[in-house]
Design a protein around this motif. Structure first.
Motif, PDB file in Angstrom:
ATOM      1  N   PRO A  12       0.809  -1.231   0.000  1.00  0.00           N
ATOM      2  CA  PRO A  12       0.000   0.000   0.000  1.00  0.00           C
ATOM      3  C   PRO A  12       0.843   1.283   0.000  1.00  0.00           C
ATOM      4  N   LEU A  13       1.979   1.260   0.671  1.00  0.00           N
ATOM      5  CA  LEU A  13       2.860   2.422   0.670  1.00  0.00           C
ATOM      6  C   LEU A  13       3.415   2.686  -0.720  1.00  0.00           C
ATOM      7  N   ILE A  14       3.785   1.643  -1.423  1.00  0.00           N
ATOM      8  CA  ILE A  14       4.313   1.781  -2.779  1.00  0.00           C
ATOM      9  C   ILE A  14       3.237   2.317  -3.713  1.00  0.00           C
ATOM     10  N   VAL A  15       2.032   1.819  -3.569  1.00  0.00           N
ATOM     11  CA  VAL A  15       0.915   2.287  -4.400  1.00  0.00           C
ATOM     12  C   VAL A  15       0.622   3.757  -4.111  1.00  0.00           C
ATOM     13  N   LEU A  16       0.622   4.155  -2.840  1.00  0.00           N
ATOM     14  CA  LEU A  16       0.377   5.559  -2.494  1.00  0.00           C
ATOM     15  C   LEU A  16       1.467   6.469  -3.055  1.00  0.00           C
ATOM     16  N   PHE A  17       2.711   6.031  -2.986  1.00  0.00           N
ATOM     17  CA  PHE A  17       3.789   6.839  -3.540  1.00  0.00           C
ATOM     18  C   PHE A  17       3.640   6.982  -5.048  1.00  0.00           C
ATOM     19  N   ALA A  18       3.267   5.917  -5.729  1.00  0.00           N
ATOM     20  CA  ALA A  18       3.078   5.975  -7.182  1.00  0.00           C
ATOM     21  C   ALA A  18       1.953   6.940  -7.547  1.00  0.00           C
ATOM     22  N   ILE A  19       0.863   6.886  -6.815  1.00  0.00           N
ATOM     23  CA  ILE A  19      -0.258   7.800  -7.066  1.00  0.00           C
ATOM     24  C   ILE A  19       0.173   9.239  -6.816  1.00  0.00           C
ATOM     25  N   PHE A  20       0.858   9.469  -5.706  1.00  0.00           N
ATOM     26  CA  PHE A  20       1.348  10.800  -5.368  1.00  0.00           C
ATOM     27  C   PHE A  20       2.277  11.324  -6.456  1.00  0.00           C
ATOM     28  N   TYR A  21       3.157  10.476  -6.957  1.00  0.00           N
ATOM     29  CA  TYR A  21       4.103  10.878  -7.991  1.00  0.00           C
ATOM     30  C   TYR A  21       3.375  11.304  -9.262  1.00  0.00           C
ATOM     31  N   PHE A  22       2.428  10.497  -9.726  1.00  0.00           N
ATOM     32  CA  PHE A  22       1.760  10.790 -10.994  1.00  0.00           C
ATOM     33  C   PHE A  22       0.735  11.917 -10.893  1.00  0.00           C
ATOM     34  N   LEU A  23       0.189  12.163  -9.697  1.00  0.00           N
ATOM     35  CA  LEU A  23      -0.810  13.220  -9.560  1.00  0.00           C
ATOM     36  C   LEU A  23      -0.232  14.555  -9.102  1.00  0.00           C
ATOM     37  N   VAL A  24       0.923  14.535  -8.424  1.00  0.00           N
ATOM     38  CA  VAL A  24       1.454  15.782  -7.870  1.00  0.00           C
ATOM     39  C   VAL A  24       2.832  16.130  -8.424  1.00  0.00           C
ATOM     40  N   ILE A  25       3.783  15.256  -8.251  1.00  0.00           N
ATOM     41  CA  ILE A  25       5.174  15.579  -8.568  1.00  0.00           C
ATOM     42  C   ILE A  25       5.393  15.758 -10.065  1.00  0.00           C
ATOM     43  N   ARG A  26       4.938  14.815 -10.857  1.00  0.00           N
ATOM     44  CA  ARG A  26       5.184  14.862 -12.307  1.00  0.00           C
ATOM     45  C   ARG A  26       4.539  16.080 -12.982  1.00  0.00           C
ATOM     46  N   PRO A  27       3.259  16.400 -12.714  1.00  0.00           N
ATOM     47  CA  PRO A  27       2.685  17.599 -13.335  1.00  0.00           C
ATOM     48  C   PRO A  27       3.391  18.892 -12.903  1.00  0.00           C
ATOM     49  N   GLN A  28       3.850  18.933 -11.652  1.00  0.00           N
ATOM     50  CA  GLN A  28       4.542  20.123 -11.173  1.00  0.00           C
ATOM     51  C   GLN A  28       5.885  20.292 -11.890  1.00  0.00           C
ATOM     52  N   GLN A  29       6.602  19.197 -12.115  1.00  0.00           N
ATOM     53  CA  GLN A  29       7.868  19.267 -12.848  1.00  0.00           C
ATOM     54  C   GLN A  29       7.632  19.723 -14.287  1.00  0.00           C
ATOM     55  N   LYS A  30       6.565  19.243 -14.896  1.00  0.00           N
ATOM     56  CA  LYS A  30       6.233  19.637 -16.272  1.00  0.00           C
ATOM     57  C   LYS A  30       5.922  21.132 -16.334  1.00  0.00           C
ATOM     58  N   GLN A  31       5.182  21.626 -15.359  1.00  0.00           N
ATOM     59  CA  GLN A  31       4.833  23.041 -15.316  1.00  0.00           C
ATOM     60  C   GLN A  31       6.082  23.906 -15.115  1.00  0.00           C
ATOM     61  N   GLN A  32       7.019  23.453 -14.285  1.00  0.00           N
ATOM     62  CA  GLN A  32       8.257  24.198 -14.071  1.00  0.00           C
ATOM     63  C   GLN A  32       9.086  24.271 -15.351  1.00  0.00           C
ATOM     64  N   LYS A  33       9.143  23.178 -16.101  1.00  0.00           N
ATOM     65  CA  LYS A  33       9.896  23.164 -17.360  1.00  0.00           C
ATOM     66  C   LYS A  33       9.263  24.110 -18.375  1.00  0.00           C
ATOM     67  N   GLU A  34       7.932  24.117 -18.462  1.00  0.00           N
ATOM     68  CA  GLU A  34       7.240  25.009 -19.391  1.00  0.00           C
ATOM     69  C   GLU A  34       7.485  26.469 -19.019  1.00  0.00           C
ATOM     70  N   HIS A  35       7.464  26.777 -17.724  1.00  0.00           N
ATOM     71  CA  HIS A  35       7.680  28.144 -17.255  1.00  0.00           C
ATOM     72  C   HIS A  35       9.104  28.596 -17.569  1.00  0.00           C
ATOM     73  N   ALA A  36      10.082  27.713 -17.340  1.00  0.00           N
ATOM     74  CA  ALA A  36      11.481  28.046 -17.637  1.00  0.00           C
ATOM     75  C   ALA A  36      11.677  28.275 -19.142  1.00  0.00           C
ATOM     76  N   ALA A  37      11.035  27.470 -19.969  1.00  0.00           N
ATOM     77  CA  ALA A  37      11.131  27.637 -21.421  1.00  0.00           C
ATOM     78  C   ALA A  37      10.500  28.961 -21.855  1.00  0.00           C
ATOM     79  N   MET A  38       9.386  29.328 -21.235  1.00  0.00           N
ATOM     80  CA  MET A  38       8.720  30.584 -21.554  1.00  0.00           C
ATOM     81  C   MET A  38       9.621  31.765 -21.191  1.00  0.00           C
ATOM     82  N   ILE A  39      10.275  31.707 -20.036  1.00  0.00           N
ATOM     83  CA  ILE A  39      11.158  32.797 -19.609  1.00  0.00           C
ATOM     84  C   ILE A  39      12.364  32.899 -20.543  1.00  0.00           C
ATOM     85  N   ASP A  40      12.916  31.768 -20.951  1.00  0.00           N
ATOM     86  CA  ASP A  40      14.067  31.776 -21.855  1.00  0.00           C
ATOM     87  C   ASP A  40      13.707  32.319 -23.236  1.00  0.00           C
TER      88      ASP A  40
END
Length: 89
Positions: A12-40
């Motif tokens: 269950p801990l592994i499943v929760l971490f996977a869900i957390f990663y795909f719902l929170v961490i990954r979209p946030q990293q994508k948004q940061q990359k898009e913002h950095a590209a826009m600034i550049d």
């Protein structure tokens, strides 16, 4: 028998971490990359909004700062970190 128990309790801990990663961490990293590209990609004449809510026009993008025009008389240097978004025409 104990190894199976341990894996079952850890699953269950592994499943929760996977869900957390795909719902929170990954979209946030994508948004940061898009913002950095826009600034550049900022160029002279682009309209931007700062984190403080000021709408200004890019005069000259520099390495660490961006020279922006607030009105006809006032030109200031703005740290790249404080660009919130680019306004589309």
């Amino acid at each position: 028998m104990q190894d199976a128990n341990f894996l079952t309790s850890l699953l269950p801990l592994i499943v929760l971490f996977a869900i957390f990663y795909f719902l929170v961490i990954r979209p946030q990293q994508k948004q940061q990359k898009e913002h950095a590209a826009m600034i550049d990609a900022l160029q002279k004449g682009d309209k931007i909004v700062t984190n403080g809510g000021l709408i200004c026009e890019v005069v000259k993008p520099e390495e660490d700062f961006i020279k922006v025009k607030l009105n006809d008389d006032v030109i200031v240097r703005l740290a790249r970190d404080f660009v919130a978004k680019k306004l589309e025409a």
